[in-house]
Design a protein around this motif. Structure first.
Motif, mmCIF file in Angstrom:
data_model
loop_
_atom_site.group_PDB
_atom_site.id
_atom_site.type_symbol
_atom_site.label_atom_id
_atom_site.label_comp_id
_atom_site.label_asym_id
_atom_site.label_seq_id
_atom_site.Cartn_x
_atom_site.Cartn_y
_atom_site.Cartn_z
ATOM 1 N N VAL A 15 -0.611 12.985 -8.334
ATOM 2 C CA VAL A 15 -1.749 12.946 -7.404
ATOM 3 C C VAL A 15 -2.149 14.361 -6.998
ATOM 4 O O VAL A 15 -3.341 14.691 -6.953
ATOM 5 C CB VAL A 15 -1.410 12.104 -6.156
ATOM 6 C CG1 VAL A 15 -2.493 12.247 -5.094
ATOM 7 C CG2 VAL A 15 -1.246 10.636 -6.537
ATOM 8 N N ARG A 16 -1.159 15.204 -6.722
ATOM 9 C CA ARG A 16 -1.464 16.589 -6.350
ATOM 10 C C ARG A 16 -2.186 17.314 -7.472
ATOM 11 O O ARG A 16 -3.158 18.044 -7.258
ATOM 12 C CB ARG A 16 -0.179 17.302 -5.946
ATOM 13 C CG ARG A 16 -0.387 18.686 -5.327
ATOM 14 C CD ARG A 16 -0.158 19.771 -6.337
ATOM 15 N NE ARG A 16 1.159 19.686 -6.932
ATOM 16 C CZ ARG A 16 1.471 20.237 -8.092
ATOM 17 N NH1 ARG A 16 0.565 20.893 -8.787
ATOM 18 N NH2 ARG A 16 2.698 20.116 -8.590
ATOM 19 N N TYR A 44 -8.130 7.870 -4.566
ATOM 20 C CA TYR A 44 -7.245 7.983 -5.724
ATOM 21 C C TYR A 44 -6.737 6.602 -6.130
ATOM 22 O O TYR A 44 -6.279 5.829 -5.280
ATOM 23 C CB TYR A 44 -6.050 8.889 -5.408
ATOM 24 C CG TYR A 44 -6.452 10.313 -5.126
ATOM 25 C CD1 TYR A 44 -6.331 11.297 -6.097
ATOM 26 C CD2 TYR A 44 -6.982 10.675 -3.887
ATOM 27 C CE1 TYR A 44 -6.716 12.605 -5.843
ATOM 28 C CE2 TYR A 44 -7.380 11.974 -3.625
ATOM 29 C CZ TYR A 44 -7.249 12.931 -4.608
ATOM 30 O OH TYR A 44 -7.644 14.231 -4.355
ATOM 31 N N ALA A 45 -6.814 6.319 -7.431
ATOM 32 C CA ALA A 45 -6.270 5.078 -7.990
ATOM 33 C C ALA A 45 -5.096 5.448 -8.886
ATOM 34 O O ALA A 45 -5.242 6.269 -9.807
ATOM 35 C CB ALA A 45 -7.334 4.333 -8.783
ATOM 36 N N GLU A 88 2.033 7.519 2.920
ATOM 37 C CA GLU A 88 2.717 8.803 2.836
ATOM 38 C C GLU A 88 1.975 9.764 1.906
ATOM 39 O O GLU A 88 1.874 10.967 2.185
ATOM 40 C CB GLU A 88 4.152 8.614 2.347
ATOM 41 C CG GLU A 88 5.050 7.881 3.317
ATOM 42 C CD GLU A 88 5.181 8.598 4.656
ATOM 43 O OE1 GLU A 88 5.019 9.838 4.687
ATOM 44 O OE2 GLU A 88 5.462 7.927 5.661
ATOM 45 N N ILE A 89 1.453 9.250 0.803
ATOM 46 C CA ILE A 89 0.697 10.104 -0.119
ATOM 47 C C ILE A 89 -0.599 10.559 0.528
ATOM 48 O O ILE A 89 -1.020 11.719 0.364
ATOM 49 C CB ILE A 89 0.442 9.370 -1.446
ATOM 50 C CG1 ILE A 89 1.772 9.089 -2.161
ATOM 51 C CG2 ILE A 89 -0.478 10.185 -2.354
ATOM 52 C CD1 ILE A 89 1.630 8.245 -3.407
ATOM 53 N N GLU A 90 -1.259 9.678 1.274
ATOM 54 C CA GLU A 90 -2.490 10.067 1.976
ATOM 55 C C GLU A 90 -2.223 11.181 2.990
ATOM 56 O O GLU A 90 -2.991 12.150 3.087
ATOM 57 C CB GLU A 90 -3.086 8.840 2.679
ATOM 58 C CG GLU A 90 -3.680 7.826 1.733
ATOM 59 C CD GLU A 90 -3.898 6.463 2.368
ATOM 60 O OE1 GLU A 90 -4.396 5.557 1.675
ATOM 61 O OE2 GLU A 90 -3.555 6.296 3.563
ATOM 62 N N GLU A 91 -1.119 11.057 3.737
ATOM 63 C CA GLU A 91 -0.760 12.103 4.699
ATOM 64 C C GLU A 91 -0.471 13.415 3.971
ATOM 65 O O GLU A 91 -0.858 14.496 4.427
ATOM 66 C CB GLU A 91 0.464 11.670 5.508
ATOM 67 C CG GLU A 91 0.179 10.575 6.519
ATOM 68 C CD GLU A 91 -0.753 11.049 7.618
ATOM 69 O OE1 GLU A 91 -0.546 12.164 8.137
ATOM 70 O OE2 GLU A 91 -1.710 10.327 7.942
ATOM 71 N N VAL A 128 -9.553 9.654 3.248
ATOM 72 C CA VAL A 128 -8.610 9.714 2.134
ATOM 73 C C VAL A 128 -7.995 8.330 1.926
ATOM 74 O O VAL A 128 -7.501 7.703 2.865
ATOM 75 C CB VAL A 128 -7.501 10.753 2.417
ATOM 76 C CG1 VAL A 128 -6.475 10.760 1.285
ATOM 77 C CG2 VAL A 128 -8.106 12.142 2.597
ATOM 78 N N LYS A 129 -8.023 7.877 0.680
ATOM 79 C CA LYS A 129 -7.533 6.532 0.367
ATOM 80 C C LYS A 129 -6.786 6.551 -0.959
ATOM 81 O O LYS A 129 -7.265 7.101 -1.944
ATOM 82 C CB LYS A 129 -8.714 5.553 0.289
ATOM 83 C CG LYS A 129 -8.320 4.100 0.072
ATOM 84 C CD LYS A 129 -9.543 3.202 0.085
ATOM 85 C CE LYS A 129 -9.174 1.744 -0.094
ATOM 86 N NZ LYS A 129 -10.375 0.864 -0.102
ATOM 87 N N VAL A 130 -5.608 5.933 -0.973
ATOM 88 C CA VAL A 130 -4.791 5.831 -2.180
ATOM 89 C C VAL A 130 -4.489 4.364 -2.434
ATOM 90 O O VAL A 130 -4.085 3.634 -1.521
ATOM 91 C CB VAL A 130 -3.475 6.620 -2.018
ATOM 92 C CG1 VAL A 130 -2.526 6.327 -3.175
ATOM 93 C CG2 VAL A 130 -3.752 8.108 -1.918
#
Length: 235
Positions: A36-37, A58-59, A81-84, A101-103
């Motif tokens: 993701v990063r 992000y998908a 956690e990924i969104e944060e 922000v959305k995962v």
């Protein structure tokens, strides 16, 4: 710790114990975070000399086995956690977002166990999280308990219900409590018939044009409001 390490470590440390007990093989949270990063950095684009916009949605495609395992562990918790981590990464890299922000995780039967694919896009919403770099921009800004949002849409509803654009965990707030409306004459705040009312500078209001620096109270929550910076100053 470098910026690139910080992103992965934040996600890994948050879920490591429970995740390790759940997964014996397959994709790991640090691998998801790293992917993701990389997607965020690769798709970040400079729109002017002071602003770089990164994707906000992000998908993450996973094999059927990995998708089932993450769902059992808690896909919403991992996505959070990924969104944060993405918001923190944006602050350090001085990226901006145009929407929330959305995962999300999705199943892809063509992927083998342990493999994943990440796609992203920028989707403008009624609000966008503000980073340290762009706290003052051409969009009005609100601060709710330290969380800052740009009002990027024409209308933004705040309330306790999930249908609101910004959801407040405050029992004194109605499901749809108040609305911010961006007009050429300024930002208009309207109370939506809330039970406990909307206060601006300790005065109960039904509708008012906000001034820069106004303090708004809904339930037990205080919202600070700042006007947008005029175009000639936002450079």
């Amino acid at each position: 710790m470098g910026v690139l390490d910080r992103f992965e470590k934040r996600v890994e440390n948050a879920v490591q114990g429970a995740f390790a007990r759940t997964f014996k093989s397959g994709v790991k949270p640090v691998e998801i975070a790293s992917a993701v990063r990389r997607e965020c950095d690769a798709r970040a684009a400079a729109v002017d000399r002071n602003r770089t916009v990164a994707p906000n949605e992000y998908a993450i495609a996973l094999s059927a086995t990995d998708h089932e395992a993450i769902s059992q562990w808690g896909d919403e918790a991992l996505a959070h956690e990924i969104e944060e981590a993405l918001r923190d990464h944006a602050r350090h890299q001085r990226y901006s977002f145009v929407g929330a922000v959305k995962v999300e995780f999705e199943e892809d039967e063509s992927l083998a166990t342990g493999r994943l694919a990440v796609t992203s896009r920028s989707t403008r919403g009624p609000v966008a999280p503000a980073t340290e770099r762009d706290d003052r921009s051409r969009y009005p800004l609100i601060d709710i308990d330290g969380q800052r949002y740009h009002l990027t849409g024409e209308m933004t509803v705040i309330g306790r219900g999930s249908e609101s654009d910004i959801v407040l965990d405050d029992t004194g707030v109605s499901r749809q409590h108040c609305r911010f409306e961006i007009t050429e004459h300024g930002t208009i705040l309207t109370d939506l018939g809330s039970t406990n009312g909307t206060m601006v500078e300790d005065q109960r209001v039904s509708e008012v044009t906000l001034l820069d620096g106004n303090a708004i109270t809904v339930g037990r929550t205080t919202i600070m409001y700042w006007d947008a910076v005029p175009a000639e100053e936002d450079s």
